[in-house]
Write an enzyme that holds these catalytic residues in place. Sequence first.
Site, PDB file in Angstrom:
ATOM      1  N   GLY A  51     -11.750 -20.640  29.619  1.00  0.00           N
ATOM      2  CA  GLY A  51     -12.328 -19.735  30.698  1.00  0.00           C
ATOM      3  C   GLY A  51     -12.818 -18.310  30.383  1.00  0.00           C
ATOM      4  O   GLY A  51     -13.720 -18.544  29.343  1.00  0.00           O
ATOM      5  N   GLU A  52     -12.220 -17.266  30.791  1.00  0.00           N
ATOM      6  CA  GLU A  52     -12.715 -16.153  30.509  1.00  0.00           C
ATOM      7  C   GLU A  52     -14.239 -15.816  30.892  1.00  0.00           C
ATOM      8  O   GLU A  52     -14.870 -15.333  30.240  1.00  0.00           O
ATOM      9  CB  GLU A  52     -12.220 -15.648  29.067  1.00  0.00           C
ATOM     10  CG  GLU A  52     -10.582 -15.807  28.663  1.00  0.00           C
ATOM     11  CD  GLU A  52     -10.337 -15.153  27.275  1.00  0.00           C
ATOM     12  OE1 GLU A  52     -11.013 -15.840  26.334  1.00  0.00           O
ATOM     13  OE2 GLU A  52      -9.739 -14.380  27.325  1.00  0.00           O
ATOM     14  N   HIS A  53     -14.234 -16.190  32.488  1.00  0.00           N
ATOM     15  CA  HIS A  53     -15.514 -16.111  32.875  1.00  0.00           C
ATOM     16  C   HIS A  53     -15.365 -16.192  34.247  1.00  0.00           C
ATOM     17  O   HIS A  53     -14.247 -16.479  34.969  1.00  0.00           O
ATOM     18  CB  HIS A  53     -16.419 -17.086  32.406  1.00  0.00           C
ATOM     19  CG  HIS A  53     -16.101 -18.303  32.443  1.00  0.00           C
ATOM     20  ND1 HIS A  53     -15.761 -19.065  33.636  1.00  0.00           N
ATOM     21  CD2 HIS A  53     -15.895 -19.296  31.479  1.00  0.00           C
ATOM     22  CE1 HIS A  53     -15.284 -20.253  33.327  1.00  0.00           C
ATOM     23  NE2 HIS A  53     -15.697 -20.617  31.847  1.00  0.00           N
ATOM     24  N   ALA A  54     -16.418 -15.569  34.989  1.00  0.00           N
ATOM     25  CA  ALA A  54     -16.554 -15.526  36.500  1.00  0.00           C
ATOM     26  C   ALA A  54     -17.773 -16.486  36.880  1.00  0.00           C
ATOM     27  O   ALA A  54     -18.780 -16.504  36.100  1.00  0.00           O
ATOM     28  CB  ALA A  54     -16.379 -14.400  37.176  1.00  0.00           C
TER      29      ALA A  54
END
Length: 138
Positions: A51-54
């Site tokens: 992930g490590e995203h929006a």
Amino acid sequence: MIFDKKPSIVEFQERGDERGYLVVAESNAEVPFDIKRVFYIYGTEENVARGEHANRLTEFMLIVVNGSCKVDVDDGNNVEMFELKHQNQGLYLPKMYWKTMYDFSPDCILLVLCSEKYNSEEYIRDYDEFIKEVKSYE
Ligand code: TYD
């Protein structure tokens, strides 16, 4: 918090009988959006973060259909940790939350239901950019 919708754990009904269990997740019922895309993640090493995203547009429902993992959900001000370890639970994520999935068990299969088809343009992969955009709504 910039939108009305909040990250939350959804309890799905477990339909069990002598044959085992069955869980149903329908669009605009257990899942509060039209499901337009499904993907799943497996074989993730224990020390790996994903992930490590929006996402500017996509809402998600995260379900561990096997094993367990943790998810940190960041609205730009606070980080909330959710532990996914029950097959009859989902984590609902509205748009514009920075999310990090980690502590995957070796047998984890993370099923992700999405409100939009894949479009790399609506992903924010830079944390500073996420903070800048999220603060611009406040
Ligand atoms: P990525 O977003 O890095 O996965 P995660 O959110 O689990 O960290 O996606 C990995 C690769 O897969 C990347 O090259 C983009 C691609 N991808 C698609 O083509 N379609 C999709 O629906 C998703 C989620 C990823």
